[in-house]
Design a protein around this motif. Structure first.
Motif, PDB file in Angstrom:
ATOM      1  N   GLU A  58      46.508  61.227  20.508  1.00 50.40           N
ATOM      2  CA  GLU A  58      47.141  60.123  21.237  1.00 50.40           C
ATOM      3  C   GLU A  58      46.101  59.155  21.810  1.00 50.40           C
ATOM      4  OE1 GLU A  58      49.448  62.225  24.085  1.00 50.40           O
ATOM      5  OE2 GLU A  58      50.895  62.945  22.610  1.00 50.40           O
ATOM      6  N   SER A  59      44.898  59.647  22.073  1.00 49.55           N
ATOM      7  CA  SER A  59      43.857  58.769  22.625  1.00 49.55           C
ATOM      8  C   SER A  59      43.347  57.755  21.613  1.00 49.55           C
ATOM      9  CB  SER A  59      42.678  59.606  23.149  1.00 49.55           C
ATOM     10  OG  SER A  59      41.890  60.108  22.064  1.00 49.55           O
ATOM     11  N   GLN A  60      43.714  57.933  20.327  1.00 48.46           N
ATOM     12  CA  GLN A  60      43.184  57.067  19.273  1.00 48.46           C
ATOM     13  C   GLN A  60      44.239  56.164  18.625  1.00 48.46           C
ATOM     14  OE1 GLN A  60      39.617  57.479  18.526  1.00 48.46           O
ATOM     15  NE2 GLN A  60      39.947  58.548  20.466  1.00 48.46           N
ATOM     16  N   LEU A  61      45.468  56.189  19.113  1.00 46.76           N
ATOM     17  CA  LEU A  61      46.554  55.486  18.421  1.00 46.76           C
ATOM     18  C   LEU A  61      46.320  53.981  18.327  1.00 46.76           C
ATOM     19  CD1 LEU A  61      49.689  57.293  19.918  1.00 46.76           C
ATOM     20  CD2 LEU A  61      48.476  57.798  17.786  1.00 46.76           C
ATOM     21  N   HIS A  62      45.674  53.410  19.321  1.00 47.24           N
ATOM     22  CA  HIS A  62      45.469  51.958  19.311  1.00 47.24           C
ATOM     23  C   HIS A  62      44.498  51.503  18.240  1.00 47.24           C
ATOM     24  CE1 HIS A  62      42.603  53.881  21.974  1.00 47.24           C
ATOM     25  NE2 HIS A  62      41.812  52.818  21.944  1.00 47.24           N
ATOM     26  N   HIS A  63      43.858  52.444  17.554  1.00 48.54           N
ATOM     27  CA  HIS A  63      42.944  52.088  16.467  1.00 48.54           C
ATOM     28  C   HIS A  63      43.669  51.912  15.125  1.00 48.54           C
ATOM     29  CE1 HIS A  63      39.678  54.385  18.929  1.00 48.54           C
ATOM     30  NE2 HIS A  63      39.828  53.144  19.368  1.00 48.54           N
ATOM     31  N   ILE A  64      44.964  52.115  15.085  1.00 51.46           N
ATOM     32  CA  ILE A  64      45.720  51.950  13.832  1.00 51.46           C
ATOM     33  C   ILE A  64      45.615  50.504  13.372  1.00 51.46           C
ATOM     34  CG2 ILE A  64      48.006  52.024  12.764  1.00 51.46           C
ATOM     35  CD1 ILE A  64      48.739  54.250  14.716  1.00 51.46           C
ATOM     36  N   ASP A  65      45.158  50.322  12.151  1.00 52.13           N
ATOM     37  CA  ASP A  65      45.000  48.979  11.597  1.00 52.13           C
ATOM     38  C   ASP A  65      46.368  48.328  11.394  1.00 52.13           C
ATOM     39  OD1 ASP A  65      43.603  46.787  10.482  1.00 52.13           O
ATOM     40  OD2 ASP A  65      44.046  47.519   8.465  1.00 52.13           O
ATOM     41  N   GLY A  66      46.541  47.115  11.910  1.00 48.26           N
ATOM     42  CA  GLY A  66      47.784  46.382  11.730  1.00 48.26           C
ATOM     43  C   GLY A  66      48.834  46.639  12.780  1.00 48.26           C
ATOM     44  N   LEU A  67      48.582  47.569  13.698  1.00 46.05           N
ATOM     45  CA  LEU A  67      49.561  47.901  14.732  1.00 46.05           C
ATOM     46  C   LEU A  67      49.771  46.708  15.660  1.00 46.05           C
ATOM     47  CD1 LEU A  67      51.259  50.165  16.140  1.00 46.05           C
ATOM     48  CD2 LEU A  67      49.197  50.695  17.475  1.00 46.05           C
ATOM     49  N   SER A  68      51.025  46.473  16.040  1.00 47.90           N
ATOM     50  CA  SER A  68      51.329  45.369  16.944  1.00 47.90           C
ATOM     51  C   SER A  68      50.791  45.654  18.341  1.00 47.90           C
ATOM     52  CB  SER A  68      52.840  45.138  17.002  1.00 47.90           C
ATOM     53  OG  SER A  68      53.511  46.307  17.440  1.00 47.90           O
TER      54      SER A  68
ATOM     55  N   ALA B 226      60.559  38.136  22.147  1.00 45.85           N
ATOM     56  CA  ALA B 226      60.341  37.448  20.870  1.00 45.85           C
ATOM     57  C   ALA B 226      59.140  37.988  20.103  1.00 45.85           C
ATOM     58  CB  ALA B 226      60.157  35.951  21.120  1.00 45.85           C
ATOM     59  N   PHE B 227      58.415  38.963  20.666  1.00 44.08           N
ATOM     60  CA  PHE B 227      57.236  39.477  19.970  1.00 44.08           C
ATOM     61  C   PHE B 227      57.597  40.735  19.170  1.00 44.08           C
ATOM     62  CE2 PHE B 227      57.076  40.575  24.550  1.00 44.08           C
ATOM     63  CZ  PHE B 227      57.275  41.942  24.486  1.00 44.08           C
ATOM     64  N   PRO B 228      56.822  41.056  18.129  1.00 49.39           N
ATOM     65  CA  PRO B 228      57.112  42.240  17.307  1.00 49.39           C
ATOM     66  C   PRO B 228      56.799  43.524  18.051  1.00 49.39           C
ATOM     67  CG  PRO B 228      55.060  41.236  16.598  1.00 49.39           C
ATOM     68  CD  PRO B 228      55.653  40.302  17.625  1.00 49.39           C
ATOM     69  N   ILE B 229      57.571  44.557  17.739  1.00 54.85           N
ATOM     70  CA  ILE B 229      57.367  45.884  18.322  1.00 54.85           C
ATOM     71  C   ILE B 229      57.363  46.907  17.188  1.00 54.85           C
ATOM     72  CG2 ILE B 229      58.270  47.646  19.889  1.00 54.85           C
ATOM     73  CD1 ILE B 229      59.664  45.368  21.426  1.00 54.85           C
ATOM     74  N   ASP B 230      56.313  47.681  17.096  1.00 57.50           N
ATOM     75  CA  ASP B 230      56.196  48.741  16.104  1.00 57.50           C
ATOM     76  C   ASP B 230      56.496  50.094  16.746  1.00 57.50           C
ATOM     77  OD1 ASP B 230      55.457  46.905  14.167  1.00 57.50           O
ATOM     78  OD2 ASP B 230      53.302  47.241  14.440  1.00 57.50           O
ATOM     79  N   VAL B 231      56.586  51.112  15.899  1.00 56.33           N
ATOM     80  CA  VAL B 231      56.770  52.492  16.356  1.00 56.33           C
ATOM     81  C   VAL B 231      55.676  53.354  15.739  1.00 56.33           C
ATOM     82  CG1 VAL B 231      58.195  54.557  16.025  1.00 56.33           C
ATOM     83  CG2 VAL B 231      59.235  52.457  16.881  1.00 56.33           C
ATOM     84  N   VAL B 232      55.117  54.242  16.539  1.00 57.32           N
ATOM     85  CA  VAL B 232      54.121  55.203  16.067  1.00 57.32           C
ATOM     86  C   VAL B 232      54.636  56.612  16.329  1.00 57.32           C
ATOM     87  CG1 VAL B 232      51.786  56.117  16.373  1.00 57.32           C
ATOM     88  CG2 VAL B 232      52.180  53.639  16.446  1.00 57.32           C
ATOM     89  N   TYR B 233      54.573  57.450  15.304  1.00 60.06           N
ATOM     90  CA  TYR B 233      54.866  58.875  15.437  1.00 60.06           C
ATOM     91  C   TYR B 233      53.592  59.668  15.179  1.00 60.06           C
ATOM     92  CZ  TYR B 233      60.027  58.525  15.139  1.00 60.06           C
ATOM     93  OH  TYR B 233      61.354  58.270  15.370  1.00 60.06           O
ATOM     94  N   THR B 234      53.461  60.806  15.844  1.00 62.81           N
ATOM     95  CA  THR B 234      52.497  61.825  15.439  1.00 62.81           C
ATOM     96  C   THR B 234      53.292  63.017  14.926  1.00 62.81           C
ATOM     97  OG1 THR B 234      52.414  62.622  17.730  1.00 62.81           O
ATOM     98  CG2 THR B 234      50.672  61.118  17.009  1.00 62.81           C
TER      99      THR B 234
END
Length: 527
Positions: free
Chosen positions: A322-332, A217-225
């Motif tokens: 890839e070591s910095q992806l979790h810093h994306i503002d608004g990422l689930s 039931a939680f949101p899931i986003d996608v990240v591409y490089t």
């Protein structure tokens, strides 16, 4: 993104089957009449078939309710067996107005569908407890044909006093109270392909109105490089950076060649993961010429926005990015990380990547991390694997030996932040390494999975998968097999050592394959 897309889909369905262009296609080893839809997707096919059935039943004044079936592709509608003859007449009329097909679902596969616009078909299925109604959907070039897998099953439930009993098993309730009033229930409860934020509702019974414990039931986003290695400005920046990569693969042109893979990988997400909430495209201030960055549901993110220490930029090291992806503002909190050479080959569900309690899944590879310490002979992924192994051995006392498959990586922001703090020195060193180096760790593609597993937040998963090396001579045959069978949830078209001279020959094989497999533009492409 997904909710708004679902609302538009719901409004479009009545007109989708009301008319429009038709084509004769080959499916189920026979010629079929299909409706041509420029925006054809599996979810649209499922919704169109459901709407066609419920509209026919509504027109005939027949009571029905939606049932949660065993397949996320097909929908299921229940009708009192006493209304069977009226339902047959209504559905036959619907198949006559717009050519539809009828089949009887079997436990071990389905018989080929028969023409629902021919009266003799209904004579053959007169006593069937379950029917599947299908209106075939295809794209304008007839490369994607969506058939019975996305049909709508009509189940005829038998009445026993004040109870209706199902003719076959389902995951929720095999009987309902006749006297219970119908309720409007979110469509997302009946298929994992519809995100929980979608506002579409369907008529059902109270027994089917609750979310199951295993529903995500939680949101899931996608990240591409992504990088465009042919961009002159990017090439000048790269040439100006001092230092020589330790291994040829780290600087190989193949690592930066673009064959439009991103366009088709995004199409695969649009087709086969419509539950994704938002997409983030991380680049070195580059935007693909075909991408509409203002389209709802996607945002281009600069390296400058996510690197804690911007002084280490520019970087040409995927491990650093890839070591910095979790810093994306608004990422689930829960998200999937894609490389642009990774594609979904058929429908996937949130449960394929995350358990409903938030635990992520990972997909170990048969490929092994070589023994010993990192050396100049190691390819970058092996060197990083060895460094990961040393960290995990010190922290948990176990020995990492397997690499991970080139698949979407199911990640959690909280785990990535924890890794950044727990292993701060190697994490900072990786972020500061402009090219892949012997001291790198691979955070997103390996370390996260093992660390999360050891701390009770990840578990192994399993999906049908294959990888094709573009420089290998058997690649055309492998692509032909993929296209013919479409039996892999995920596939990767990997390349580490091709040169720009190889690109023309590869495009001659790769572009027709991708364009045939994914013919429908995504909402994020320019018109």
């Amino acid at each position: 993104m997904a909710g708004r897309r679902g609302e538009r889909l719901a409004r479009r369905q009545p007109e989708l089957l009301a008319g429009g262009d038709r084509a004769v296609v080959t499916a189920d080893r026979a010629s079929r009449i299909a409706l041509v839809d420029p925006a054809a997707t599996p979810l649209r096919a499922r919704a169109a078939n459901l709407t066609a059935v419920t509209a026919a039943l509504d027109e005939a004044g027949i009571e029905y309710f939606q049932v949660r079936g065993r397949s996320p592709r097909a929908s299921v509608v229940a009708v009192d067996v006493a209304d069977r003859s009226r339902a047959h007449a209504a559905l036959a009329a619907a198949c006559a107005r717009v050519p539809g097909y009828v089949s009887i679902p079997r436990q071990h596969g389905e018989r080929p569908p028969a023409a629902g616009f021919e009266p003799r078909t209904w004579d053959r299925v007169a006593d069937a407890p379950v029917l599947r109604l299908t209106w075939y959907l295809t794209d304008p070039r007839h490369r994607l044909v969506l058939g019975p897998a996305y049909g709508c099953d009509v189940e005829f439930w038998t009445r026993q006093e004040d109870v209706l009993v199902a003719p076959r098993r389902n995951p929720v309730a095999e009987q309902v109270q006749v006297s219970s009033p119908p309720v409007l229930v979110p469509e997302s409860l009946f298929t994992g392909l519809v995100p929980p934020t979608d506002s579409t509702t369907v008529r059902s019974r109270p027994e089917f109105a609750g979310r199951s414990p295993d529903d995500v039931a939680f949101p899931i986003d996608v990240v591409y490089t992504w990088v465009d290695g042919t961009d002159p400005d990017w090439l000048r920046r790269r040439a100006a950076v001092t230092g020589i990569p330790y291994h040829a693969e780290a600087a190989s042109p193949a690592r930066f060649l673009s064959r439009d893979e991103l366009r088709y990988s995004l199409r695969s997400v649009h087709l086969f993961a419509p539950w994704v909430r938002h997409i983030y495209l991380v680049t070195d201030d580059q935007v693909p010429s075909w991408l509409d960055p203002s389209a709802p549901g996607i945002r281009v993110v600069s390296h400058r926005e996510i690197f804690t220490d911007p002084s280490v930029l520019p970087t040409y090291n995927s491990h650093a990015i890839e070591s910095q992806l979790h810093h994306i503002d608004g990422l689930s909190e829960h998200f999937l990380y894609f490389n642009d050479d990774v594609f979904l080959g058929t429908e996937v569900l949130p449960q394929d990547f995350f358990l409903a309690n938030g635990i992520s899944r990972f997909f170990p590879s048969p490929a092994l991390v070589p023994p010993g310490a990192p050396s100049a002979e190691d390819i970058p992924s092996s060197a990083a694997g060895k460094n990961n192994r040393a960290l995990l051995a010190e922290r948990f006392g176990t020995v990492l030996n397997k690499k991970m498959k080139h698949m979407p990586h199911a990640l959690r922001r909280s785990v990535l932040y924890e890794i950044e703090q727990e292993f701060s020195a190697p994490h900072r060193g990786t972020a500061a390494s402009r090219f892949r180096g012997m001291t790198d760790i691979s955070v997103a593609s390996s370390l996260h999975h093992y660390y999360a597993f050891h701390t009770g937040r990840a578990a192994p998963g399993e999906l049908e998968y294959t990888i094709a090396e573009l420089s290998h001579p058997d690649t055309p045959a492998r692509l032909a097999h993929l296209l013919a069978h479409r039996d892999r949830h995920v596939f990767c078209l990997n390349d580490a050592f091709s040169s720009e001279a190889d690109l023309t020959a590869q495009l001659a094989v790769l572009t027709p394959f991708l364009d045939t497999y994914f013919p429908v533009p995504s909402p994020w492409e320019k018109a």
